[in-house]
Design a protein around this motif. Structure first.
Motif, PDB file in Angstrom:
ATOM      1  N   ASP A  22      53.318  40.008  61.983  1.00 38.90           N
ATOM      2  CA  ASP A  22      54.199  41.225  62.438  1.00 38.90           C
ATOM      3  C   ASP A  22      54.513  41.852  64.163  1.00 38.90           C
ATOM      4  O   ASP A  22      53.052  41.305  65.325  1.00 38.90           O
ATOM      5  CB  ASP A  22      53.136  42.129  61.844  1.00 38.90           C
ATOM      6  CG  ASP A  22      53.193  41.727  60.523  1.00 38.90           C
ATOM      7  OD1 ASP A  22      53.243  41.574  59.674  1.00 38.90           O
ATOM      8  OD2 ASP A  22      52.515  42.846  59.512  1.00 38.90           O
ATOM      9  N   GLN A  38      50.836  39.666  65.625  1.00 42.06           N
ATOM     10  CA  GLN A  38      49.992  38.771  65.273  1.00 42.06           C
ATOM     11  C   GLN A  38      50.296  37.533  65.404  1.00 42.06           C
ATOM     12  O   GLN A  38      51.230  36.754  65.198  1.00 42.06           O
ATOM     13  CB  GLN A  38      50.190  38.919  63.815  1.00 42.06           C
ATOM     14  CG  GLN A  38      50.040  40.809  62.856  1.00 42.06           C
ATOM     15  CD  GLN A  38      48.392  40.828  62.442  1.00 42.06           C
ATOM     16  OE1 GLN A  38      48.006  40.076  61.698  1.00 42.06           O
ATOM     17  NE2 GLN A  38      47.729  42.123  63.577  1.00 42.06           N
ATOM     18  N   ILE A  49      44.370  35.509  62.907  1.00 39.07           N
ATOM     19  CA  ILE A  49      45.124  36.200  63.227  1.00 39.07           C
ATOM     20  C   ILE A  49      44.846  36.759  64.769  1.00 39.07           C
ATOM     21  O   ILE A  49      43.285  37.524  64.610  1.00 39.07           O
ATOM     22  CB  ILE A  49      45.409  36.865  62.649  1.00 39.07           C
ATOM     23  CG1 ILE A  49      46.950  36.203  61.360  1.00 39.07           C
ATOM     24  CG2 ILE A  49      45.845  38.183  63.002  1.00 39.07           C
ATOM     25  CD1 ILE A  49      47.668  35.986  61.928  1.00 39.07           C
ATOM     26  N   TRP A  81      44.287  42.517  61.973  1.00 37.39           N
ATOM     27  CA  TRP A  81      45.425  42.394  61.244  1.00 37.39           C
ATOM     28  C   TRP A  81      45.957  43.661  62.073  1.00 37.39           C
ATOM     29  O   TRP A  81      45.885  44.200  62.872  1.00 37.39           O
ATOM     30  CB  TRP A  81      45.231  42.742  59.760  1.00 37.39           C
ATOM     31  CG  TRP A  81      44.760  41.250  59.391  1.00 37.39           C
ATOM     32  CD1 TRP A  81      44.453  40.037  59.918  1.00 37.39           C
ATOM     33  CD2 TRP A  81      45.226  41.203  57.718  1.00 37.39           C
ATOM     34  NE1 TRP A  81      43.947  39.087  58.919  1.00 37.39           N
ATOM     35  CE2 TRP A  81      44.178  39.531  58.026  1.00 37.39           C
ATOM     36  CE3 TRP A  81      45.271  41.613  56.750  1.00 37.39           C
ATOM     37  CZ2 TRP A  81      44.105  39.224  56.715  1.00 37.39           C
ATOM     38  CZ3 TRP A  81      45.206  41.498  55.260  1.00 37.39           C
ATOM     39  CH2 TRP A  81      45.163  39.335  55.685  1.00 37.39           C
ATOM     40  N   SER A  82      47.000  44.266  61.261  1.00 38.78           N
ATOM     41  CA  SER A  82      48.811  44.881  61.532  1.00 38.78           C
ATOM     42  C   SER A  82      48.344  46.187  62.079  1.00 38.78           C
ATOM     43  O   SER A  82      47.167  46.616  61.065  1.00 38.78           O
ATOM     44  CB  SER A  82      49.525  44.583  60.727  1.00 38.78           C
ATOM     45  OG  SER A  82      50.223  43.940  61.465  1.00 38.78           O
ATOM     46  N   GLU A 200      53.000  47.144  52.903  1.00 48.28           N
ATOM     47  CA  GLU A 200      51.975  47.232  54.039  1.00 48.28           C
ATOM     48  C   GLU A 200      53.117  47.889  54.969  1.00 48.28           C
ATOM     49  O   GLU A 200      54.806  48.177  55.059  1.00 48.28           O
ATOM     50  CB  GLU A 200      52.450  45.864  53.891  1.00 48.28           C
ATOM     51  CG  GLU A 200      51.924  44.359  52.960  1.00 48.28           C
ATOM     52  CD  GLU A 200      52.306  42.863  53.714  1.00 48.28           C
ATOM     53  OE1 GLU A 200      51.212  42.329  53.342  1.00 48.28           O
ATOM     54  OE2 GLU A 200      53.553  42.389  53.542  1.00 48.28           O
ATOM     55  N   CYS A 201      52.761  47.774  56.052  1.00 48.57           N
ATOM     56  CA  CYS A 201      53.132  48.058  57.399  1.00 48.57           C
ATOM     57  C   CYS A 201      54.177  49.303  57.586  1.00 48.57           C
ATOM     58  O   CYS A 201      55.615  49.766  57.421  1.00 48.57           O
ATOM     59  CB  CYS A 201      53.666  47.458  58.113  1.00 48.57           C
ATOM     60  SG  CYS A 201      53.186  45.516  58.221  1.00 48.57           S
ATOM     61  N   TYR A 274      61.013  41.415  58.608  1.00 48.84           N
ATOM     62  CA  TYR A 274      60.205  42.051  58.194  1.00 48.84           C
ATOM     63  C   TYR A 274      59.052  42.800  58.541  1.00 48.84           C
ATOM     64  O   TYR A 274      58.790  42.423  59.645  1.00 48.84           O
ATOM     65  CB  TYR A 274      59.267  41.082  57.321  1.00 48.84           C
ATOM     66  CG  TYR A 274      58.320  41.596  55.956  1.00 48.84           C
ATOM     67  CD1 TYR A 274      58.319  42.508  54.924  1.00 48.84           C
ATOM     68  CD2 TYR A 274      56.994  41.356  55.990  1.00 48.84           C
ATOM     69  CE1 TYR A 274      58.190  42.600  53.701  1.00 48.84           C
ATOM     70  CE2 TYR A 274      55.808  41.769  54.817  1.00 48.84           C
ATOM     71  CZ  TYR A 274      56.525  42.817  53.498  1.00 48.84           C
ATOM     72  OH  TYR A 274      55.835  42.684  53.023  1.00 48.84           O
ATOM     73  N   ALA A 275      57.920  43.622  57.942  1.00 50.35           N
ATOM     74  CA  ALA A 275      57.107  44.441  58.830  1.00 50.35           C
ATOM     75  C   ALA A 275      57.254  45.247  60.402  1.00 50.35           C
ATOM     76  O   ALA A 275      56.775  44.725  60.926  1.00 50.35           O
ATOM     77  CB  ALA A 275      55.807  43.050  59.125  1.00 50.35           C
TER      78      ALA A 275
HETATM   79  C1  FRU Z   1      52.647  41.799  57.091  1.00 51.90           C
HETATM   80  C2  FRU Z   1      50.839  41.786  57.645  1.00 51.90           C
HETATM   81  C3  FRU Z   1      50.563  42.981  57.917  1.00 51.90           C
HETATM   82  C4  FRU Z   1      49.128  42.456  57.514  1.00 51.90           C
HETATM   83  C5  FRU Z   1      49.412  41.101  58.568  1.00 51.90           C
HETATM   84  C6  FRU Z   1      48.762  39.970  58.982  1.00 51.90           C
HETATM   85  O1  FRU Z   1      53.280  40.295  57.727  1.00 51.90           O
HETATM   86  O2  FRU Z   1      50.585  41.237  56.098  1.00 51.90           O
HETATM   87  O3  FRU Z   1      49.730  43.832  55.841  1.00 51.90           O
HETATM   88  O4  FRU Z   1      48.246  43.315  58.335  1.00 51.90           O
HETATM   89  O5  FRU Z   1      50.465  40.905  58.153  1.00 51.90           O
HETATM   90  O6  FRU Z   1      48.953  39.378  59.104  1.00 51.90           O
END
Ligand code: FRU
Length: 536
Positions: A22, A38, A49, A81-82, A200-201, A274-275
């Motif tokens: 992400d 990430q 990560i 994480w993100s 997510e995100c 994505y993300a």
């Molecule tokens: C989305 C995700 C987020 C998480 C991150 C972990 O791709 O799964 O929800 O914070 O990646 O790397």
């Protein structure tokens, strides 16, 4: 480990090596753009990560810095994480991110620049009072992550969203704060939707609804403003967004009724994307979108090649004048990479023919084309079965570029081998429907590589375009293993990751083609070799 150059994109954002997912905390601060992401410092699969960090003055040339955040404290010892960046009053950037704590719970932490006089913001401090937001006992602490940028409500207090899941309902939990440090959970989520799984995100931001394409800073509200909520669904690995109204007094978001508020909804990109996350570029008054395009070859290949994951090009994003969807276009700075140009005008292509666009490096190119169609009243169109409307990707799989229709398929064959054993087709197909014809856009497909064992989907999306002017435009950014395409001025976008064996590097070719019964015309086509920016 050696990093393999094969299939490696050149003008798409990527680290020097290893795994990336992400985009995190994009921001513009004192003349400099920052992008965090990430990243696995130790390998080319997901794990370990950290928040890697790069900066740029033009969003095209990027210089790496050392990671801004990495696991080091009880509140993030199992991962950083993100999350997102917010610029607080007094021009003070701050990061909120998800930490994986000692008990493997997801918690939200805050980090501040160590030295605001360092123009590159290289070091970040994580105060010991973290975490600032923790899951309540009734929440599943494995589904509580990815805080958004903060915005201020009419009461002057801050708000952020955190992605969550309850049963199979996806939620955007709302938190409020006076000082950005002490947060209280609101009684109701900002929004939620049944049967969508983990959100997510999440990304939530205002857009101008008065016809202006100008971007808005996160806290802007009032007349002439609508809001967008985007979520990334971990079970489908696709994102969707809705456009709607933010009821400030109730702190609720109500999507406009016309849209599906689930995985069949509108997408920024109907391909490998994505993300994603947007930010407001205060320098150029625009909102810019970053999204992650994962590899779609085999994991074993990623290990061998020593890198995995790219970001799509930064895209400007705004509300279409019809008010019904967003539009996106590569930022204008990308055009500074255009080198040698070739042109083609007024070339008709009859059924089963293709025309090569010669004289460019077809593996690293930017192509803009306007197709001119016959008058729709004179042609027979393939009938459209309304049941197809929920799954354009399936339709693209069933009707690939080789299956002739009436008007279409026509488009580009990118990353093509000389004798067309291989190509990534990006094309349109027009169907008969009421009240207006349906235009399908497809990208990718089984022919993208002669290699058997990889995932080679043909992605698809519908293009909400009025063909009364008998024209449709397409722009494709081709960069070794990515084909990122924008139809009808950015109404429908599709990114494909592809791994040609024959059509690599200088062996790649570019063609315009038509497999439909009706002759179409390439009215204008311009293609450029793309230069190689400094990329980390
Ligand atoms: C989305 C995700 C987020 C998480 C991150 C972990 O791709 O799964 O929800 O914070 O990646 O790397």
């Amino acid at each position: 480990m050696e990093v393999s150059k094969a299939h490696r994109p050149v003008f798409h954002f990527r680290p020097p090596k290893n795994w990336m997912n992400d985009p995190n905390g994009p921001m513009y601060y004192n003349g400099i753009y920052h992008l965090f992401y990430q990243y696995n410092p130790y390998g080319s699969v997901w794990g370990n990560i950290v928040w890697a960090h790069s900066f740029s003055t033009d969003l095209i040339n990027w210089i790496p810095l050392k990671p801004a955040l990495y696991a080091s404290k009880p509140f993030d010892i199992n991962g950083t994480w993100s999350g997102s960046a917010t610029i607080l009053p007094g021009n003070k950037p701050v990061i909120l991110y998800t930490g994986i704590d000692e008990q493997n719970k997801q918690v939200q932490n805050i980090a501040f620049p160590k030295d605001l006089n360092d123009p590159l913001l290289q070091e970040w401090i994580k105060p010991d009072y973290n975490p600032v937001i923790t899951p309540t006992p009734d929440m599943n602490a494995s589904f509580f992550r990815d805080p958004t940028e903060g915005w201020r409500g009419p009461d002057g207090h801050w708000r952020v969203l955190v992605g969550n899941r309850k049963g199979n309902r996806g939620l955007a939990l709302l938190y409020r704060s006076r000082d950005f440090i002490h947060w209280t959970k609101a009684k109701h989520p900002l929004h939620s939707s049944a049967d969508t799984g983990m959100w997510e995100c999440p990304d939530f931001f205002p857009v101008s609804s008065d016809g202006s394409q100008e971007g808005l800073e996160a806290s802007v509200r009032g007349d002439g403003v609508k809001h967008v909520l985007k979520v990334s669904l971990d079970h489908t690995r696709f994102e969707y967004y809705t456009i709607g109204h933010y009821l400030y007094e109730k702190d609720r978001y109500i999507p406009d009724k016309s849209y599906a508020d689930n995985s069949t909804g509108l997408r920024y990109d109907y391909g490998n994307f994505y993300a994603s996350k947007t930010f407001f570029d205060a320098k150029n008054k625009r909102r810019i979108l970053w999204g992650w395009a994962n590899e779609s070859d085999l994991n074993t290949t990623d290990t061998a090649k020593g890198w995995a994951g790219i970001q799509t090009v930064p895209r400007r994003l705004w509300l279409d004048e019809n008010g019904k969807q967003l539009r996106q276009w590569p930022i204008k700075e990308l055009e500074t990479l255009r080198l040698h140009q070739v042109k083609m005008n007024d070339v008709s292509i009859r059924k089963g023919n293709s025309v090569e666009i010669k004289g460019i490096t077809a593996a690293q190119a930017d192509v803009e084309v306007t197709f001119h169609l016959p008058s729709l009243s004179d042609v027979r169109l393939e009938p459209f079965d309304p049941s197809w409307s929920v799954d354009p990707q399936r339709l693209c799989g069933e009707k690939p570029s080789t299956v002739g229709g009436e008007l279409g398929p026509f488009g580009l064959l990118t990353l093509a081998s000389e004798n067309l054993e291989e190509y990534t087709a990006v094309f349109f197909r027009v169907f008969d429907a009421k009240p207006k014809p349906v235009v399908l856009m497809c990208s990718g497909g089984i022919r993208s590589s002669i290699s058997e064992e990889m995932y080679k989907p043909s992605f698809g999306g519908f293009v909400d375009v009025d063909l009364s002017d008998r024209k449709i435009t397409l722009r494709s950014l081709i960069d070794h293993s990515v084909v990122e395409s924008f139809a009808a001025g950015g109404k429908t976008c599709i990114t494909s990751r592809v791994y040609p064996k024959l059509a690599e590097g200088s062996n790649a070719h570019l063609f315009a083609f038509n497999s439909g019964a009706e002759t179409i015309k390439v009215k204008h086509l311009k293609a450029w070799n793309m230069g190689s920016p400094r990329m980390n």
